[in-house]
Design an enzyme around this catalytic site. Structure first.
Site, PDB file in Angstrom:
ATOM      1  N   SER A 100     -14.299  37.102  -5.916  1.00  0.00           N
ATOM      2  CA  SER A 100     -13.267  36.508  -5.071  1.00  0.00           C
ATOM      3  C   SER A 100     -11.921  37.148  -5.390  1.00  0.00           C
ATOM      4  O   SER A 100     -11.697  37.608  -6.503  1.00  0.00           O
ATOM      5  CB  SER A 100     -13.170  35.001  -5.340  1.00  0.00           C
ATOM      6  OG  SER A 100     -12.108  34.446  -4.605  1.00  0.00           O
ATOM      7  N   LYS A 101     -11.054  37.148  -4.379  1.00  0.00           N
ATOM      8  CA  LYS A 101      -9.680  37.593  -4.636  1.00  0.00           C
ATOM      9  C   LYS A 101      -8.718  36.437  -4.378  1.00  0.00           C
ATOM     10  O   LYS A 101      -7.516  36.614  -4.341  1.00  0.00           O
ATOM     11  CB  LYS A 101      -9.345  38.784  -3.731  1.00  0.00           C
ATOM     12  CG  LYS A 101     -10.168  40.017  -4.096  1.00  0.00           C
ATOM     13  CD  LYS A 101      -9.779  41.214  -3.251  1.00  0.00           C
ATOM     14  CE  LYS A 101     -10.666  42.406  -3.611  1.00  0.00           C
ATOM     15  NZ  LYS A 101     -10.511  43.514  -2.671  1.00  0.00           N
ATOM     16  N   LYS A 141      -8.824  29.845  -6.169  1.00  0.00           N
ATOM     17  CA  LYS A 141     -10.185  29.671  -6.683  1.00  0.00           C
ATOM     18  C   LYS A 141     -10.285  30.159  -8.124  1.00  0.00           C
ATOM     19  O   LYS A 141     -10.931  29.541  -8.965  1.00  0.00           O
ATOM     20  CB  LYS A 141     -11.148  30.525  -5.856  1.00  0.00           C
ATOM     21  CG  LYS A 141     -11.783  29.827  -4.716  1.00  0.00           C
ATOM     22  CD  LYS A 141     -12.898  30.714  -4.191  1.00  0.00           C
ATOM     23  CE  LYS A 141     -13.245  30.350  -2.784  1.00  0.00           C
ATOM     24  NZ  LYS A 141     -14.221  31.262  -2.201  1.00  0.00           N
ATOM     25  N   ASP A 178     -18.746  30.487  -1.485  1.00  0.00           N
ATOM     26  CA  ASP A 178     -18.200  30.533  -0.149  1.00  0.00           C
ATOM     27  C   ASP A 178     -17.948  29.080   0.205  1.00  0.00           C
ATOM     28  O   ASP A 178     -18.837  28.239   0.122  1.00  0.00           O
ATOM     29  CB  ASP A 178     -19.143  31.198   0.850  1.00  0.00           C
ATOM     30  CG  ASP A 178     -18.352  31.671   2.058  1.00  0.00           C
ATOM     31  OD1 ASP A 178     -17.400  32.450   1.867  1.00  0.00           O
ATOM     32  OD2 ASP A 178     -18.633  31.248   3.184  1.00  0.00           O
ATOM     33  N   ASP A 220      -5.586  21.745   0.897  1.00  0.00           N
ATOM     34  CA  ASP A 220      -5.450  20.610  -0.032  1.00  0.00           C
ATOM     35  C   ASP A 220      -4.464  19.521   0.432  1.00  0.00           C
ATOM     36  O   ASP A 220      -4.779  18.335   0.323  1.00  0.00           O
ATOM     37  CB  ASP A 220      -5.032  21.106  -1.432  1.00  0.00           C
ATOM     38  CG  ASP A 220      -6.212  21.653  -2.224  1.00  0.00           C
ATOM     39  OD1 ASP A 220      -7.358  21.507  -1.770  1.00  0.00           O
ATOM     40  OD2 ASP A 220      -5.988  22.230  -3.300  1.00  0.00           O
ATOM     41  N   HIS A 230     -15.843  19.709  -4.001  1.00  0.00           N
ATOM     42  CA  HIS A 230     -17.055  20.439  -3.632  1.00  0.00           C
ATOM     43  C   HIS A 230     -17.359  21.517  -4.678  1.00  0.00           C
ATOM     44  O   HIS A 230     -18.470  21.644  -5.161  1.00  0.00           O
ATOM     45  CB  HIS A 230     -16.860  21.046  -2.240  1.00  0.00           C
ATOM     46  CG  HIS A 230     -15.542  21.772  -2.066  1.00  0.00           C
ATOM     47  ND1 HIS A 230     -14.344  21.224  -2.455  1.00  0.00           N
ATOM     48  CD2 HIS A 230     -15.235  23.016  -1.597  1.00  0.00           C
ATOM     49  CE1 HIS A 230     -13.367  22.085  -2.203  1.00  0.00           C
ATOM     50  NE2 HIS A 230     -13.881  23.182  -1.696  1.00  0.00           N
ATOM     51  N   ARG A 231     -16.324  22.286  -5.066  1.00  0.00           N
ATOM     52  CA  ARG A 231     -16.532  23.396  -5.999  1.00  0.00           C
ATOM     53  C   ARG A 231     -16.903  22.883  -7.392  1.00  0.00           C
ATOM     54  O   ARG A 231     -17.851  23.360  -8.012  1.00  0.00           O
ATOM     55  CB  ARG A 231     -15.241  24.235  -6.067  1.00  0.00           C
ATOM     56  CG  ARG A 231     -15.354  25.504  -6.902  1.00  0.00           C
ATOM     57  CD  ARG A 231     -14.160  26.415  -6.657  1.00  0.00           C
ATOM     58  NE  ARG A 231     -14.023  26.689  -5.242  1.00  0.00           N
ATOM     59  CZ  ARG A 231     -13.082  26.132  -4.457  1.00  0.00           C
ATOM     60  NH1 ARG A 231     -12.193  25.317  -4.957  1.00  0.00           N
ATOM     61  NH2 ARG A 231     -13.039  26.402  -3.180  1.00  0.00           N
TER      62      ARG A 231
END
Ligand code: IMP
Length: 191
Positions: free
Chosen positions: A8-9, A13, A67, A149, A174-175
């Site tokens: 990821s960039k 995250k 994702d 958010d 979720h993450r």
């Protein structure tokens, strides 16, 4: 200590993953700038697999990806897999969603994350998925976090993700919850 590349960039995250993987004995590294992965899958899962698989193969190391996105009931599940591309920046993405929901009574929505871990050869070794349910509020609230958010009010706490401290967001997001499901396997993999 083995390397684990985060496919990821997305800076928001990355900050969350650093904290979530604190107990896993790995060196968390960012996806090299030179690697570009086209997110052209039609599901979150497909994109998560593609990202982890390409980054692991190109770096020759383990890779983890997620994702994720927000699915809004009254918008037929949009922005969904297009969450990061719904407008040119976070503020405009929020404005677009609020405009599209103008006058709409059904504000139900959920965040979803599909996580994938690939071996250095690009094989899928772990997968996980979790959702977090809530509502899109009328006016943004809170200062922390990223993305959508400030407009997502989590169902049980009635706080937006942007009003939560990191620990609370990790607990219910979720993450955070998708990662928690595979943490025992991650601890073993990097023991
Ligand atoms: P991805 O990097 O393609 O997975 O894009 C995910 C996009 O979904 C992000 O750029 C955000 O716009 C949105 N998103 C995913 N997770 C979150 C979150 O926890 N908070 C706010 N927005 C999120």
């Amino acid at each position: 200590m083995k390397n684990l590349y985060l496919a990821s960039k997305n800076q928001g995250k990355i900050e969350e993953y650093k904290k979530l993987l604190l107990n896993v004995n790995c060196q968390l590294l960012l996806q090299p700038e030179s690697i570009e992965v086209k997110e052209d899958g039609i599901t979150f899962r497909e994109n998560a697999i593609k990202k982890a698989s390409e980054v692991s193969k190109k770096t020759g190391n383990y890779a983890i990806s997620d994702d994720s996105g927000i699915c809004i009931d009254a918008l037929g599940g949009n922005p969904g897999i297009y969450s990061s591309r719904y407008a040119e920046n976070d503020q405009k993405r929020i404005e677009r969603v609020l405009n599209e929901l103008d006058g709409e009574e059904n504000r139900g929505a959920y965040f979803i994350a599909n996580i994938c871990v690939c071996s250095p050869l690009g094989d899928v070794i772990l997968e996980s998925e979790a959702k977090c349910f809530g509502n899109i509020i009328l006016n943004p609230r809170g200062e922390s976090g990223f993305g959508y958010d400030p407009i997502f009010e989590e169902l049980s706490s009635k706080l937006t993700f942007a009003e939560m401290d990191n620990d609370l967001k990790d607990l219910c997001s979720h993450r955070g919850r998708a990662l928690k499901k595979i943490t025992p396997e991650l601890l073993k993999l990097f023991a």
